[in-house]
Motif scaffolding. Structure first.
Motif, short mmCIF file in Angstrom:
data_model
loop_
_atom_site.label_atom_id
_atom_site.label_comp_id
_atom_site.label_asym_id
_atom_site.label_seq_id
_atom_site.Cartn_x
_atom_site.Cartn_y
_atom_site.Cartn_z
N SER A 126 64.53 27.81 4.45
CA SER A 126 65.63 27.93 5.40
C SER A 126 65.60 29.34 6.02
CB SER A 126 66.97 27.69 4.70
OG SER A 126 67.14 28.62 3.64
N ALA A 127 66.26 29.49 7.15
CA ALA A 127 66.32 30.79 7.82
C ALA A 127 66.99 31.81 6.89
CB ALA A 127 67.10 30.67 9.12
N PHE A 128 66.53 33.04 6.96
CA PHE A 128 67.08 34.11 6.14
C PHE A 128 68.50 34.40 6.65
CE2 PHE A 128 67.55 38.44 4.57
CZ PHE A 128 67.05 38.30 3.29
N SER A 129 69.48 34.37 5.74
CA SER A 129 70.87 34.46 6.16
C SER A 129 71.56 35.72 5.64
CB SER A 129 71.63 33.23 5.64
OG SER A 129 71.74 33.30 4.22
N LEU A 130 72.77 35.93 6.13
CA LEU A 130 73.61 37.03 5.65
C LEU A 130 73.89 36.85 4.16
CD1 LEU A 130 75.34 39.53 6.09
CD2 LEU A 130 77.20 38.02 6.84
N ARG A 131 74.11 35.62 3.74
CA ARG A 131 74.34 35.33 2.32
C ARG A 131 73.13 35.74 1.48
NH1 ARG A 131 76.97 29.95 0.72
NH2 ARG A 131 78.68 31.25 0.03
N ASN A 132 71.90 35.46 1.99
CA ASN A 132 70.68 35.88 1.28
C ASN A 132 70.63 37.39 1.15
OD1 ASN A 132 68.86 33.37 3.11
ND2 ASN A 132 69.60 33.18 1.01
N ARG A 133 70.94 38.07 2.23
CA ARG A 133 70.92 39.54 2.22
C ARG A 133 71.93 40.09 1.21
NH1 ARG A 133 72.48 42.31 7.67
NH2 ARG A 133 74.56 42.03 6.84
N GLN A 134 73.12 39.54 1.21
CA GLN A 134 74.15 39.99 0.27
C GLN A 134 73.76 39.69 -1.17
OE1 GLN A 134 77.42 37.88 2.06
NE2 GLN A 134 78.14 39.72 3.13
N SER A 135 73.19 38.53 -1.39
CA SER A 135 72.75 38.15 -2.74
C SER A 135 71.68 39.12 -3.24
CB SER A 135 72.21 36.71 -2.72
OG SER A 135 71.73 36.36 -4.00
N PHE A 136 70.73 39.45 -2.37
CA PHE A 136 69.69 40.40 -2.74
C PHE A 136 70.28 41.76 -3.07
CE2 PHE A 136 66.79 43.85 -1.83
CZ PHE A 136 65.72 43.52 -2.62
N ALA A 137 71.14 42.26 -2.20
CA ALA A 137 71.74 43.58 -2.41
C ALA A 137 72.52 43.62 -3.72
CB ALA A 137 72.64 43.95 -1.23
N ASN A 138 73.28 42.58 -4.00
CA ASN A 138 74.06 42.52 -5.24
C ASN A 138 73.15 42.48 -6.47
OD1 ASN A 138 76.47 42.57 -3.83
ND2 ASN A 138 76.69 40.35 -3.83
N LYS A 139 72.13 41.63 -6.43
CA LYS A 139 71.22 41.49 -7.57
C LYS A 139 70.44 42.80 -7.79
CE LYS A 139 70.59 38.02 -9.50
NZ LYS A 139 71.13 37.36 -10.68
N LEU A 140 70.01 43.43 -6.71
CA LEU A 140 69.29 44.70 -6.83
C LEU A 140 70.19 45.77 -7.43
CD1 LEU A 140 66.74 46.42 -6.23
CD2 LEU A 140 67.79 46.94 -4.00
N ASP A 141 71.42 45.87 -6.94
CA ASP A 141 72.35 46.86 -7.46
C ASP A 141 72.61 46.64 -8.95
OD1 ASP A 141 74.20 49.11 -6.97
OD2 ASP A 141 75.71 47.62 -7.54
N HIS A 142 72.83 45.39 -9.33
CA HIS A 142 73.06 45.07 -10.74
C HIS A 142 71.84 45.45 -11.58
CE1 HIS A 142 74.59 42.93 -14.23
NE2 HIS A 142 73.40 42.36 -14.33
N PHE A 143 70.66 45.10 -11.09
CA PHE A 143 69.42 45.40 -11.82
C PHE A 143 69.24 46.92 -11.99
CE2 PHE A 143 65.00 46.48 -12.23
CZ PHE A 143 64.54 45.57 -13.16
N LEU A 144 69.41 47.66 -10.90
CA LEU A 144 69.20 49.11 -10.97
C LEU A 144 70.25 49.79 -11.84
CD1 LEU A 144 68.14 49.89 -7.29
CD2 LEU A 144 66.68 49.78 -9.34
N THR A 145 71.47 49.30 -11.81
CA THR A 145 72.51 49.86 -12.67
C THR A 145 72.14 49.66 -14.14
OG1 THR A 145 74.22 49.52 -11.02
CG2 THR A 145 74.96 49.72 -13.29
N LYS A 146 71.61 48.50 -14.45
CA LYS A 146 71.24 48.18 -15.84
C LYS A 146 69.98 48.91 -16.29
CE LYS A 146 70.27 44.17 -18.74
NZ LYS A 146 70.14 42.71 -18.78
#
Length: 152
Positions: A126-146
């Motif tokens: 599917s086309a890359f969406s705003l939801r995909n971007r937000q999901s990536f940013a959230n998962k990356l932030d969580h990963f880096l914090t941990k």
């Protein structure tokens, strides 16, 4: 911990998120591609240009990645290889691949390849969406914090 990016197919908006995160967390970020990639002027952000050719960037990432590193890729076979080496793999849509999920993803990829090879139109992602971007940013932030600043 270092972050490696399979940069040839990585969306620019994801690269921008990665640039900001690397600066904020002071993590070494390396974009691997077979073409020049623009990056901000920062000591901890660099590129590694490989020769043109099928999977050359993937081979270089597998060669360089170490246990505990994070690889950003939508390439499922690459994700499987880095997980075998003890690294983590996160796709640009925000899915963190694990030892448990990567086997299923590889099987699905192989099935879809087989269907396409026999002439079945399976469509594409599917086309890359705003939801995909937000999901990536959230998962990356969580990963880096941990995984940074002694929070392992």
């Amino acid at each position: 911990m270092k972050i490696w990016v399979d940069a040839d197919a990585c969306p620019n908006v994801i690269k921008e998120i990665l640039f900001r995160a690397a600066e904020r967390k002071k993590v070494l970020l390396t974009l691997v591609a077979n073409q020049p990639i623009r990056t901000p002027a920062a000591r901890n952000i660099n590129t590694l240009q490989v020769s043109a050719g099928f999977d050359e960037a993937d081979k270089q990432i597998v060669k360089c990645v170490e246990t505990g590193d994070l690889v950003i890729t939508a390439d499922i076979p690459l994700a499987a290889e880095v997980i075998k080496k003890g690294a983590y793999a996160l796709n640009p849509r925000g899915e963190l691949y694990t030892k448990d999920t990567i086997k299923e993803r590889l099987a699905m990829r192989d099935l879809m390849d087989s269907l396409r090879g026999s002439g079945v139109d399976t469509g594409g992602p599917s086309a890359f969406s705003l939801r995909n971007r937000q999901s990536f940013a959230n998962k990356l932030d969580h990963f880096l914090t941990k995984h940074t600043n002694g929070n392992k």
